[in-house]
Write a protein that holds these residues in place. Structure first.
Motif, PDB file in Angstrom:
ATOM      1  N   ALA A  18       0.828  -1.213   0.000  1.00  0.00           N
ATOM      2  CA  ALA A  18       0.000   0.000   0.000  1.00  0.00           C
ATOM      3  C   ALA A  18       0.858   1.255   0.000  1.00  0.00           C
ATOM      4  O   ALA A  18       0.475   2.284  -0.566  1.00  0.00           O
ATOM      5  N   GLY A  19       2.040   1.159   0.605  1.00  0.00           N
ATOM      6  CA  GLY A  19       2.949   2.295   0.652  1.00  0.00           C
ATOM      7  C   GLY A  19       3.874   2.413  -0.543  1.00  0.00           C
ATOM      8  O   GLY A  19       4.747   3.292  -0.582  1.00  0.00           O
ATOM      9  N   GLY A  20       3.733   1.503  -1.534  1.00  0.00           N
ATOM     10  CA  GLY A  20       4.510   1.596  -2.768  1.00  0.00           C
ATOM     11  C   GLY A  20       5.757   0.740  -2.831  1.00  0.00           C
ATOM     12  O   GLY A  20       6.531   0.846  -3.795  1.00  0.00           O
ATOM     13  N   ALA A  21       5.964  -0.157  -1.863  1.00  0.00           N
ATOM     14  CA  ALA A  21       7.209  -0.935  -1.800  1.00  0.00           C
ATOM     15  C   ALA A  21       7.410  -1.865  -2.991  1.00  0.00           C
ATOM     16  O   ALA A  21       8.548  -2.186  -3.342  1.00  0.00           O
ATOM     17  N   GLU A  22       6.323  -2.307  -3.627  1.00  0.00           N
ATOM     18  CA  GLU A  22       6.445  -3.264  -4.737  1.00  0.00           C
ATOM     19  C   GLU A  22       6.139  -2.633  -6.093  1.00  0.00           C
ATOM     20  O   GLU A  22       6.020  -3.345  -7.091  1.00  0.00           O
ATOM     21  N   ASP A  23       6.036  -1.338  -6.140  1.00  0.00           N
ATOM     22  CA  ASP A  23       5.693  -0.647  -7.384  1.00  0.00           C
ATOM     23  C   ASP A  23       6.955  -0.435  -8.213  1.00  0.00           C
ATOM     24  O   ASP A  23       7.504   0.673  -8.277  1.00  0.00           O
TER      25      ASP A  23
END
Length: 282
Positions: A248-253
């Protein structure tokens, strides 16, 4: 590729292990297929193996020089079980190890991150595969796949966070290169598919390809944690819910070129995987 002796594939009936065993055999390599019940795998030597039963380890390692490692499932501290085995493997003559980890777990991080950190000191040739989340989580026996089939819902705490989901066939292709190339990578490899998707996107693609309405239900971290504790041990549930929060915080984007670089072909898209599975099941 160079000729290798025998590769021990731990978890040879699982999502990545079965594909690695098949690809190794297709390329002419000898494989010992390790699983708890020594289930026969075509073209391989089946051997019983249980991480928590050291009595199965010596026979599995006999005559092996390369090993593919999948951590014990659901174990929040796999190093306790894995490191004694890896020391035994080195003594037995294994000189190359390829470990399955996760893009969400760095070297020295929690769970298998400790094993990742230890691997270079144990083996002269090694690689750590850090794939993104599997596309097969939505089509196999994973909780997501079950809830899609039973409810038409994907439950996560990922919000609008995006993940570059990766096909297990692509993970296996990279693993085979890491196991059999003349020189091992001796690095960790972050593996992704070609596009970063939110779980809303995933639900929309499943709906489009299958014709069945599927939606993404957004949960809080606490709600996801509580849901997972009905399925896995509490410590593992906390880790999985924390991974959702990180997404949700963008770690896998992110999207990497690792699959293309090591295999010479682009990674498969999620829509292409679903279309392939629909053809195979029709």
């Amino acid at each position: 590729m160079t000729t290798v002796g025998t590769t021990l594939v731990i978890g040879a009936t699982g999502t990545t292990g079965s594909r690695i065993a098949a690809q190794l055999r297709a390329a002419g390599h000898r494989v010992k297929a390790a699983s708890r019940r020594a289930i026969p795998v075509p073209g391989t030597e089946p051997v019983p193996f249980d991480w928590h039963d050291p009595a199965t380890h010596a026979a599995a390692l006999d005559g092996v020089d390369h090993v593919y490692l999948i951590p014990p499932l659901g174990d929040s501290d796999p190093a306790v079980t894995m490191l004694p085995f890896l020391h035994q493997a080195r003594i037995a003559g294994v000189h190359r190890a390829v470990l399955l980890s996760s893009s969400a777990i760095p070297e020295g991080g929690p769970a298998v991150g400790t094993v990742h950190q230890a691997l270079p000191d144990l083996f002269e040739q090694w690689a750590v595969l850090r794939p993104s989340w599997f596309m097969q989580n939505f089509t196999g026996t994973h909780a997501h796949a079950r809830s899609i089939r039973d409810e038409g819902i994907i439950w996560t705490a990922t919000g609008s966070g995006r993940v570059a989901f990766v096909d297990a066939e692509d993970i296996a292709a990279v693993a085979v290169r890491a196991l059999t190339d003349e020189q091992a990578p001796n690095i960790d490899l972050v593996l992704t598919g070609p596009e970063a998707l939110s779980h809303d996107d995933v639900a929309a693609i499943i709906t489009k390809v299958t014709g069945r309405a599927v939606s993404h239900r957004r949960l809080t971290y606490g709600q996801m944690h509580d849901r997972l504790t009905t399925q896995v041990p509490v410590e593992f549930a906390a880790m999985l819910a924390g991974m959702d929060r990180a997404i949700a915080g963008g770690a896998e984007d992110r999207v990497t070129d690792t699959v293309q670089r090591l295999t010479g072909r682009p990674p498969r898209t999620f829509q292409a995987l679903l279309e392939r599975e629909m053809r195979c099941s029709s």
